[in-house]
Design a protein around this motif. Structure first.
Motif, PDB file in Angstrom:
ATOM      1  N   PHE A   1       0.827  -1.207   0.000  1.00 35.14           N
ATOM      2  CA  PHE A   1       0.000   0.000   0.000  1.00 35.14           C
ATOM      3  C   PHE A   1       0.865   1.264   0.000  1.00 35.14           C
ATOM      4  CE2 PHE A   1      -3.471  -2.549   2.383  1.00 35.14           C
ATOM      5  CZ  PHE A   1      -4.006  -2.996   1.195  1.00 35.14           C
ATOM      6  N   ARG A   2       1.920   1.255   0.803  1.00 36.11           N
ATOM      7  CA  ARG A   2       2.805   2.435   0.859  1.00 36.11           C
ATOM      8  C   ARG A   2       3.540   2.635  -0.474  1.00 36.11           C
ATOM      9  NH1 ARG A   2       2.571   4.604   5.757  1.00 36.11           N
ATOM     10  NH2 ARG A   2       2.329   3.288   7.582  1.00 36.11           N
ATOM     11  N   ASP A   3       3.983   1.540  -1.079  1.00 39.89           N
ATOM     12  CA  ASP A   3       4.642   1.647  -2.389  1.00 39.89           C
ATOM     13  C   ASP A   3       3.674   2.218  -3.427  1.00 39.89           C
ATOM     14  OD1 ASP A   3       7.009   0.634  -1.357  1.00 39.89           O
ATOM     15  OD2 ASP A   3       6.707  -1.389  -2.176  1.00 39.89           O
ATOM     16  N   SER A   4       2.444   1.754  -3.407  1.00 41.72           N
ATOM     17  CA  SER A   4       1.436   2.265  -4.329  1.00 41.72           C
ATOM     18  C   SER A   4       1.202   3.753  -4.098  1.00 41.72           C
ATOM     19  CB  SER A   4       0.120   1.510  -4.178  1.00 41.72           C
ATOM     20  OG  SER A   4       0.258   0.170  -4.581  1.00 41.72           O
ATOM     21  N   TRP A   5       1.110   4.137  -2.837  1.00 42.63           N
ATOM     22  CA  TRP A   5       0.890   5.543  -2.518  1.00 42.63           C
ATOM     23  C   TRP A   5       2.054   6.404  -3.007  1.00 42.63           C
ATOM     24  CZ3 TRP A   5      -3.145   8.297  -1.623  1.00 42.63           C
ATOM     25  CH2 TRP A   5      -2.983   9.636  -1.271  1.00 42.63           C
ATOM     26  N   GLN A   6       3.257   5.921  -2.805  1.00 40.84           N
ATOM     27  CA  GLN A   6       4.437   6.661  -3.254  1.00 40.84           C
ATOM     28  C   GLN A   6       4.394   6.856  -4.771  1.00 40.84           C
ATOM     29  OE1 GLN A   6       6.699   8.126  -1.230  1.00 40.84           O
ATOM     30  NE2 GLN A   6       7.457   9.096  -3.089  1.00 40.84           N
ATOM     31  N   GLY A   7       4.020   5.820  -5.496  1.00 42.35           N
ATOM     32  CA  GLY A   7       3.896   5.915  -6.943  1.00 42.35           C
ATOM     33  C   GLY A   7       2.840   6.921  -7.359  1.00 42.35           C
ATOM     34  N   ILE A   8       1.730   6.951  -6.627  1.00 42.73           N
ATOM     35  CA  ILE A   8       0.655   7.902  -6.927  1.00 42.73           C
ATOM     36  C   ILE A   8       1.143   9.333  -6.715  1.00 42.73           C
ATOM     37  CG2 ILE A   8      -1.579   8.766  -6.095  1.00 42.73           C
ATOM     38  CD1 ILE A   8      -2.284   5.753  -5.576  1.00 42.73           C
ATOM     39  N   GLN A   9       1.836   9.559  -5.612  1.00 41.60           N
ATOM     40  CA  GLN A   9       2.336  10.905  -5.343  1.00 41.60           C
ATOM     41  C   GLN A   9       3.329  11.352  -6.416  1.00 41.60           C
ATOM     42  OE1 GLN A   9       3.367  10.335  -1.004  1.00 41.60           O
ATOM     43  NE2 GLN A   9       2.524  12.398  -0.962  1.00 41.60           N
ATOM     44  N   THR A  10       4.186  10.443  -6.810  1.00 49.45           N
ATOM     45  CA  THR A  10       5.177  10.771  -7.840  1.00 49.45           C
ATOM     46  C   THR A  10       4.491  11.082  -9.167  1.00 49.45           C
ATOM     47  OG1 THR A  10       6.807   9.366  -6.745  1.00 49.45           O
ATOM     48  CG2 THR A  10       7.213   9.908  -9.047  1.00 49.45           C
ATOM     49  N   ALA A  11       3.455  10.341  -9.506  1.00 44.04           N
ATOM     50  CA  ALA A  11       2.747  10.509 -10.776  1.00 44.04           C
ATOM     51  C   ALA A  11       1.925  11.799 -10.821  1.00 44.04           C
ATOM     52  CB  ALA A  11       1.845   9.309 -11.032  1.00 44.04           C
ATOM     53  N   PHE A  12       1.666  12.395  -9.671  1.00 41.33           N
ATOM     54  CA  PHE A  12       0.838  13.601  -9.623  1.00 41.33           C
ATOM     55  C   PHE A  12       1.406  14.711 -10.499  1.00 41.33           C
ATOM     56  CE2 PHE A  12      -0.407  17.716  -7.886  1.00 41.33           C
ATOM     57  CZ  PHE A  12      -1.780  17.582  -7.828  1.00 41.33           C
ATOM     58  N   VAL A  13       2.720  14.832 -10.532  1.00 45.33           N
ATOM     59  CA  VAL A  13       3.363  15.896 -11.307  1.00 45.33           C
ATOM     60  C   VAL A  13       2.997  15.798 -12.780  1.00 45.33           C
ATOM     61  CG1 VAL A  13       5.606  16.827 -12.034  1.00 45.33           C
ATOM     62  CG2 VAL A  13       5.263  16.085  -9.661  1.00 45.33           C
ATOM     63  N   ASP A  14       3.005  14.592 -13.321  1.00 43.68           N
ATOM     64  CA  ASP A  14       2.738  14.398 -14.744  1.00 43.68           C
ATOM     65  C   ASP A  14       1.252  14.346 -15.086  1.00 43.68           C
ATOM     66  OD1 ASP A  14       5.462  14.307 -15.371  1.00 43.68           O
ATOM     67  OD2 ASP A  14       5.547  12.156 -14.901  1.00 43.68           O
ATOM     68  N   ASP A  15       0.437  13.810 -14.179  1.00 35.51           N
ATOM     69  CA  ASP A  15      -0.989  13.648 -14.478  1.00 35.51           C
ATOM     70  C   ASP A  15      -1.801  13.727 -13.172  1.00 35.51           C
ATOM     71  OD1 ASP A  15      -3.504  13.028 -15.436  1.00 35.51           O
ATOM     72  OD2 ASP A  15      -2.834  11.280 -16.593  1.00 35.51           O
ATOM     73  N   PRO A  16      -2.078  14.938 -12.712  1.00 37.90           N
ATOM     74  CA  PRO A  16      -2.775  15.097 -11.428  1.00 37.90           C
ATOM     75  C   PRO A  16      -4.137  14.401 -11.367  1.00 37.90           C
ATOM     76  CG  PRO A  16      -1.911  17.205 -12.184  1.00 37.90           C
ATOM     77  CD  PRO A  16      -1.728  16.224 -13.301  1.00 37.90           C
ATOM     78  N   GLN A  17      -4.907  14.460 -12.445  1.00 35.25           N
ATOM     79  CA  GLN A  17      -6.232  13.827 -12.424  1.00 35.25           C
ATOM     80  C   GLN A  17      -6.121  12.321 -12.248  1.00 35.25           C
ATOM     81  OE1 GLN A  17      -8.266  15.156 -15.957  1.00 35.25           O
ATOM     82  NE2 GLN A  17      -9.160  16.925 -14.890  1.00 35.25           N
ATOM     83  N   ARG A  18      -5.204  11.704 -12.984  1.00 35.01           N
ATOM     84  CA  ARG A  18      -5.007  10.257 -12.854  1.00 35.01           C
ATOM     85  C   ARG A  18      -4.535   9.911 -11.445  1.00 35.01           C
ATOM     86  NH1 ARG A  18      -0.155   8.319 -15.455  1.00 35.01           N
ATOM     87  NH2 ARG A  18       0.541   7.429 -13.518  1.00 35.01           N
TER      88      ARG A  18
END
Length: 107
Positions: free
Chosen positions: A32-49
């Protein structure tokens, strides 16, 4: 001088009664933490996703928690199907529920 008797409202932490019951396996927490980290990192490129994925991840975590609770309840019911549970078994079950309840409120 005698020690004061324990009150029913005292917390387990004050008396060291309860071993910490985890809500999730360590493997699940790491995932779950790894997934969350990936989501936070991806925010820069695609905030909606990233927000959609965050919503989905929270839903998965809540579902996992509900499954954990349901499994625990089934275990208790199976143990008690053999007849009237002993008071000690009920005391242990209540302590586990208290631990679970307190973790939910502290989350």
């Amino acid at each position: 001088m005698a020690a004061a008797p324990e009150r029913a409202g005292d917390t387990a932490a004050e008396h060291g009664e309860d071993e910490a019951q985890t809500l999730f396996d360590n493997v699940d927490v790491d995932r779950f933490r790894d997934s969350w980290q990936g989501i936070q990192t991806a925010f820069v490129d695609d905030p909606q996703r990233a927000v959609r994925e965050a919503d989905e991840l929270v839903a998965v975590v809540i579902q996992n928690l509900a499954t954990t609770f349901a499994d625990h309840k089934k275990e208790l019911e199976a143990e008690w199907s053999q007849g009237e549970p002993a008071t000690e078994d009920l005391r242990i079950a209540l302590r586990r529920y208290r631990s679970f309840f307190n973790q939910l409120l502290n989350a």
